[in-house]
Design a protein around this motif. Structure first.
Motif, PDB file in Angstrom:
ATOM      1  N   MET A 138       0.648  -1.277   0.056  1.00 32.32           N
ATOM      2  CA  MET A 138      -0.022   0.024  -0.135  1.00 32.32           C
ATOM      3  C   MET A 138       0.643   1.152  -0.018  1.00 32.32           C
ATOM      4  O   MET A 138       0.523   2.348  -0.717  1.00 32.32           O
ATOM      5  CB  MET A 138      -0.821  -0.060   1.258  1.00 32.32           C
ATOM      6  CG  MET A 138      -1.994  -1.043   1.211  1.00 32.32           C
ATOM      7  SD  MET A 138      -2.948  -1.064  -0.179  1.00 32.32           S
ATOM      8  CE  MET A 138      -3.959   0.145  -0.083  1.00 32.32           C
ATOM      9  N   ASP A 139       2.259   1.242   0.541  1.00 27.51           N
ATOM     10  CA  ASP A 139       2.806   2.536   0.782  1.00 27.51           C
ATOM     11  C   ASP A 139       3.935   2.332   0.046  1.00 27.51           C
ATOM     12  O   ASP A 139       4.772   3.564  -0.032  1.00 27.51           O
ATOM     13  CB  ASP A 139       3.043   2.642   2.431  1.00 27.51           C
ATOM     14  CG  ASP A 139       1.964   2.858   3.288  1.00 27.51           C
ATOM     15  OD1 ASP A 139       1.489   3.842   3.353  1.00 27.51           O
ATOM     16  OD2 ASP A 139       1.320   1.984   3.826  1.00 27.51           O
ATOM     17  N   LEU A 140       4.211   1.520  -0.737  1.00 28.85           N
ATOM     18  CA  LEU A 140       5.352   1.473  -1.741  1.00 28.85           C
ATOM     19  C   LEU A 140       5.060   1.205  -2.882  1.00 28.85           C
ATOM     20  O   LEU A 140       5.033   2.046  -3.875  1.00 28.85           O
ATOM     21  CB  LEU A 140       6.616   0.347  -1.169  1.00 28.85           C
ATOM     22  CG  LEU A 140       7.666   0.591  -1.729  1.00 28.85           C
ATOM     23  CD1 LEU A 140       8.622   1.816  -1.502  1.00 28.85           C
ATOM     24  CD2 LEU A 140       8.750  -0.554  -1.239  1.00 28.85           C
ATOM     25  N   PHE A 141       4.531  -0.049  -3.464  1.00 36.00           N
ATOM     26  CA  PHE A 141       4.368  -0.431  -4.701  1.00 36.00           C
ATOM     27  C   PHE A 141       3.257   0.270  -5.222  1.00 36.00           C
ATOM     28  O   PHE A 141       3.399   1.092  -6.234  1.00 36.00           O
ATOM     29  CB  PHE A 141       4.186  -1.817  -4.742  1.00 36.00           C
ATOM     30  CG  PHE A 141       5.193  -2.586  -4.244  1.00 36.00           C
ATOM     31  CD1 PHE A 141       6.477  -2.581  -4.406  1.00 36.00           C
ATOM     32  CD2 PHE A 141       5.075  -3.875  -3.552  1.00 36.00           C
ATOM     33  CE1 PHE A 141       7.613  -3.054  -4.083  1.00 36.00           C
ATOM     34  CE2 PHE A 141       6.141  -4.702  -3.193  1.00 36.00           C
ATOM     35  CZ  PHE A 141       7.282  -4.490  -3.380  1.00 36.00           C
ATOM     36  N   ASN A 142       1.954   0.303  -4.398  1.00 32.19           N
ATOM     37  CA  ASN A 142       0.874   0.965  -4.931  1.00 32.19           C
ATOM     38  C   ASN A 142       1.074   2.460  -5.048  1.00 32.19           C
ATOM     39  O   ASN A 142       0.516   3.343  -5.950  1.00 32.19           O
ATOM     40  CB  ASN A 142      -0.466   0.539  -4.053  1.00 32.19           C
ATOM     41  CG  ASN A 142      -0.999  -0.730  -4.761  1.00 32.19           C
ATOM     42  OD1 ASN A 142      -1.313  -0.667  -5.881  1.00 32.19           O
ATOM     43  ND2 ASN A 142      -1.456  -1.668  -4.002  1.00 32.19           N
ATOM     44  N   ARG A 143       1.697   2.998  -3.842  1.00 32.26           N
ATOM     45  CA  ARG A 143       1.751   4.523  -3.772  1.00 32.26           C
ATOM     46  C   ARG A 143       2.505   5.170  -4.966  1.00 32.26           C
ATOM     47  O   ARG A 143       2.337   5.985  -5.570  1.00 32.26           O
ATOM     48  CB  ARG A 143       2.576   4.664  -2.623  1.00 32.26           C
ATOM     49  CG  ARG A 143       3.027   6.287  -2.311  1.00 32.26           C
ATOM     50  CD  ARG A 143       2.062   7.085  -2.356  1.00 32.26           C
ATOM     51  NE  ARG A 143       0.916   6.714  -1.164  1.00 32.26           N
ATOM     52  CZ  ARG A 143      -0.298   7.004  -1.232  1.00 32.26           C
ATOM     53  NH1 ARG A 143      -0.763   7.911  -2.386  1.00 32.26           N
ATOM     54  NH2 ARG A 143      -1.153   6.768  -0.185  1.00 32.26           N
ATOM     55  N   ARG A 144       3.735   4.229  -5.595  1.00 36.18           N
ATOM     56  CA  ARG A 144       4.228   4.582  -6.581  1.00 36.18           C
ATOM     57  C   ARG A 144       3.442   4.887  -7.916  1.00 36.18           C
ATOM     58  O   ARG A 144       3.486   5.815  -8.699  1.00 36.18           O
ATOM     59  CB  ARG A 144       5.472   3.653  -6.742  1.00 36.18           C
ATOM     60  CG  ARG A 144       6.559   4.130  -7.885  1.00 36.18           C
ATOM     61  CD  ARG A 144       7.587   3.116  -8.151  1.00 36.18           C
ATOM     62  NE  ARG A 144       8.439   2.998  -6.829  1.00 36.18           N
ATOM     63  CZ  ARG A 144       9.209   2.159  -6.600  1.00 36.18           C
ATOM     64  NH1 ARG A 144       9.339   0.946  -7.682  1.00 36.18           N
ATOM     65  NH2 ARG A 144       9.653   1.827  -5.523  1.00 36.18           N
ATOM     66  N   VAL A 145       2.444   3.766  -8.212  1.00 38.59           N
ATOM     67  CA  VAL A 145       1.501   3.714  -9.318  1.00 38.59           C
ATOM     68  C   VAL A 145       0.610   5.201  -9.283  1.00 38.59           C
ATOM     69  O   VAL A 145       0.454   5.800 -10.308  1.00 38.59           O
ATOM     70  CB  VAL A 145       0.674   2.558  -9.151  1.00 38.59           C
ATOM     71  CG1 VAL A 145      -0.276   2.658 -10.403  1.00 38.59           C
ATOM     72  CG2 VAL A 145       1.660   1.216  -9.543  1.00 38.59           C
ATOM     73  N   PHE A 146      -0.002   5.147  -8.028  1.00 36.25           N
ATOM     74  CA  PHE A 146      -0.918   6.179  -8.102  1.00 36.25           C
ATOM     75  C   PHE A 146      -0.461   7.525  -7.774  1.00 36.25           C
ATOM     76  O   PHE A 146      -0.868   8.781  -8.815  1.00 36.25           O
ATOM     77  CB  PHE A 146      -1.679   6.044  -6.662  1.00 36.25           C
ATOM     78  CG  PHE A 146      -2.898   5.107  -6.801  1.00 36.25           C
ATOM     79  CD1 PHE A 146      -4.049   5.572  -7.214  1.00 36.25           C
ATOM     80  CD2 PHE A 146      -2.677   3.842  -6.973  1.00 36.25           C
ATOM     81  CE1 PHE A 146      -5.060   4.461  -7.150  1.00 36.25           C
ATOM     82  CE2 PHE A 146      -3.712   2.774  -7.271  1.00 36.25           C
ATOM     83  CZ  PHE A 146      -4.910   3.424  -7.506  1.00 36.25           C
ATOM     84  N   ASP A 147       0.844   7.720  -7.445  1.00 37.22           N
ATOM     85  CA  ASP A 147       1.538   9.052  -7.356  1.00 37.22           C
ATOM     86  C   ASP A 147       1.811   9.425  -8.880  1.00 37.22           C
ATOM     87  O   ASP A 147       1.832  10.662  -9.083  1.00 37.22           O
ATOM     88  CB  ASP A 147       2.869   8.970  -6.416  1.00 37.22           C
ATOM     89  CG  ASP A 147       2.216   9.250  -4.971  1.00 37.22           C
ATOM     90  OD1 ASP A 147       1.185   9.664  -4.814  1.00 37.22           O
ATOM     91  OD2 ASP A 147       3.285   9.156  -3.897  1.00 37.22           O
ATOM     92  N   SER A 148       2.316   8.353  -9.404  1.00 36.58           N
ATOM     93  CA  SER A 148       2.615   8.498 -10.952  1.00 36.58           C
ATOM     94  C   SER A 148       1.357   9.287 -11.686  1.00 36.58           C
ATOM     95  O   SER A 148       1.589  10.119 -12.588  1.00 36.58           O
ATOM     96  CB  SER A 148       3.035   7.383 -11.595  1.00 36.58           C
ATOM     97  OG  SER A 148       3.382   7.596 -12.930  1.00 36.58           O
ATOM     98  N   PHE A 149       0.422   8.665 -11.367  1.00 33.98           N
ATOM     99  CA  PHE A 149      -0.771   9.118 -11.981  1.00 33.98           C
ATOM    100  C   PHE A 149      -1.185  10.445 -11.703  1.00 33.98           C
ATOM    101  O   PHE A 149      -1.545  11.213 -12.674  1.00 33.98           O
ATOM    102  CB  PHE A 149      -2.200   8.248 -11.890  1.00 33.98           C
ATOM    103  CG  PHE A 149      -3.201   8.642 -12.288  1.00 33.98           C
ATOM    104  CD1 PHE A 149      -3.777   8.214 -13.440  1.00 33.98           C
ATOM    105  CD2 PHE A 149      -4.311   9.552 -11.342  1.00 33.98           C
ATOM    106  CE1 PHE A 149      -4.938   8.640 -14.172  1.00 33.98           C
ATOM    107  CE2 PHE A 149      -5.610   9.972 -12.029  1.00 33.98           C
ATOM    108  CZ  PHE A 149      -5.768   9.461 -13.201  1.00 33.98           C
ATOM    109  N   ILE A 150      -1.264  10.820 -10.449  1.00 36.81           N
ATOM    110  CA  ILE A 150      -1.510  12.154  -9.949  1.00 36.81           C
ATOM    111  C   ILE A 150      -0.465  13.202 -10.668  1.00 36.81           C
ATOM    112  O   ILE A 150      -0.966  14.286 -11.275  1.00 36.81           O
ATOM    113  CB  ILE A 150      -1.325  12.374  -8.655  1.00 36.81           C
ATOM    114  CG1 ILE A 150      -2.485  11.640  -7.948  1.00 36.81           C
ATOM    115  CG2 ILE A 150      -1.341  13.935  -8.003  1.00 36.81           C
ATOM    116  CD1 ILE A 150      -3.731  11.931  -8.176  1.00 36.81           C
ATOM    117  N   ARG A 151       0.738  12.810 -10.811  1.00 38.64           N
ATOM    118  CA  ARG A 151       1.841  13.654 -11.200  1.00 38.64           C
ATOM    119  C   ARG A 151       1.540  13.993 -12.805  1.00 38.64           C
ATOM    120  O   ARG A 151       1.802  15.087 -13.149  1.00 38.64           O
ATOM    121  CB  ARG A 151       3.467  13.128 -11.207  1.00 38.64           C
ATOM    122  CG  ARG A 151       3.851  13.317  -9.722  1.00 38.64           C
ATOM    123  CD  ARG A 151       5.227  13.068  -9.909  1.00 38.64           C
ATOM    124  NE  ARG A 151       5.775  11.694 -10.405  1.00 38.64           N
ATOM    125  CZ  ARG A 151       5.624  10.597  -9.574  1.00 38.64           C
ATOM    126  NH1 ARG A 151       5.516  10.734  -8.400  1.00 38.64           N
ATOM    127  NH2 ARG A 151       5.985   9.617  -9.923  1.00 38.64           N
TER     128      ARG A 151
END
Length: 368
Positions: free
Chosen positions: A71-84
């Protein structure tokens, strides 16, 4: 004209990310340059998440480590990339009400956006930041399809919420129950608007992202928070009738033996494609339900154990409450196609009402 919107945009959650983007798109159509205030409340900050996992004695160390990694590493990277890539954020990130007050983003007006921004359970109490408490006197405040997420407000919080909302020039909410709750406070009756994800139609959503295609026929399971076994039971029944596989969107590392394919670490872009091409959708999520409706896919919604008000409000308004799954029901009626023409007309009417609401806001700004 510039606007700044505060919403819940940083969770590892498809609906949160996509409603943030939809809000930006529809305001841009009105000629408004909208920025999402990059507010990251304590509950979403890494150090808070680590502290929670360290103190959670209900989970083994192995599961706590796995939760953090997924939740805080793998998925976070995916969702932060989308937001950026898709969302226009403020240059500065904010981690507290004090930071927002001391470095308030500049805009012609301010919005509290959609999602469960006023849900005190999720936010650990009433979060003043989501009520725009950091703004100086005289700033123009509005809400945009905001949500309490529950039909009953905490009695101890009602007065605080009433005072906070009294500073808004116009209020719109996402559920009929919220209309009634605010009216009972003695405040002006708010406007009922659809969730922002419903303001874009199927073709508009698909045009936003690179096209993906899936050759295999599949029934899509989209769970939210709790992996209800009934999700898999209904999906398997549907798949057997349709001659399809069962695919499940999963936020974690676990592979589910109940389905043919577990889809891990998928992006919001792929979520849209997956719902859009599914033969059938089974979900206990509000946004899973909303996207199934918007993508015109047959679906069954299994009501969650909590915060189901927004699902009921949406389905009642669209005359689709019969799509709520009842344990022991026959799956065949749920496999029928949705009444596409009637739904398009109702959703278009909702979109028109939302456009009128946005125009009312911009007209107020122009005349002030």
């Amino acid at each position: 004209m510039k606007a700044a919107c505060i919403t819940i945009h940083r969770p590892v959650n498809f609906g949160s990310a996509l409603q943030t983007l939809a809000t930006q798109v529809v305001w841009e159509r009105q000629g408004v340059e909208l920025q999402t205030i990059d507010y990251i409340p304590a509950r979403l900050q890494c150090r808070h998440r680590v502290r929670l996992l360290l103190n959670d004695k209900s989970l083994s160390w192995k599961k706590r480590v796995a939760t953090f990694l997924t939740m805080d590493l793998f998925n976070r990277r995916v969702f932060d990339s989308f937001i950026r890539r898709y969302v226009r954020l403020t240059e500065r990130s904010y981690h507290s009400l004090q930071e927002l007050t001391g470095h308030c983003p500049q805009a012609d007006f301010y919005l509290t956006g959609s999602d469960q921004v006023w849900n005190s359970f999720y936010n650990g109490g009433v979060d003043p930041a989501f009520f725009l408490a950091f703004l100086p006197d005289g700033a123009c405040r509005f809400s945009f399809a905001s949500s309490f997420g529950t039909a009953e407000l905490n009695d101890n919080e009602k007065n605080e919420i009433k005072v906070a909302l009294s500073h808004y020039s116009l209020i719109s909410v996402r559920e009929q129950s919220a209309v009634e709750q605010i009216a009972q406070m003695g405040l002006p009756v708010p406007t009922l608007l659809p969730d922002p994800t419903l303001l874009l139609n199927r073709d508009e959503w698909l045009s936003l992202f690179p096209r993906r295609t899936y050759e295999q026929r599949y029934v899509l399971v989209y769970p939210m928070s709790f992996m209800d076994p009934e999700l898999f039971s209904v999906a398997r029944q549907a798949a057997d009738v349709l001659g399809a596989e069962v695919w499940c969107l999963s936020p974690g590392l676990k592979r589910y033996k109940e389905c043919d394919r577990t889809l891990r670490f998928r992006s919001p872009e792929e979520f849209v494609s997956l719902v859009g091409q599914a033969q059938f959708v089974v979900t206990n999520s509000f946004h899973g339900t909303a996207f199934a409706v918007n993508m015109e896919r047959p679906f069954a919604t299994i009501m969650p154990y909590a915060f189901g008000t927004r699902i009921e409000s949406l389905l009642n308004r669209l005359s689709l409450s019969w799509r709520i799954w009842h344990k022991g029901a026959d799956v065949e009626p749920y496999l029928k196609q949705l009444p596409h023409l009637a739904l398009r007309q109702m959703l278009d009417a909702d979109r028109l009402a939302c456009t009128e609401y946005m125009k009312a806001i911009t007209n107020m700004i122009y005349t002030n």
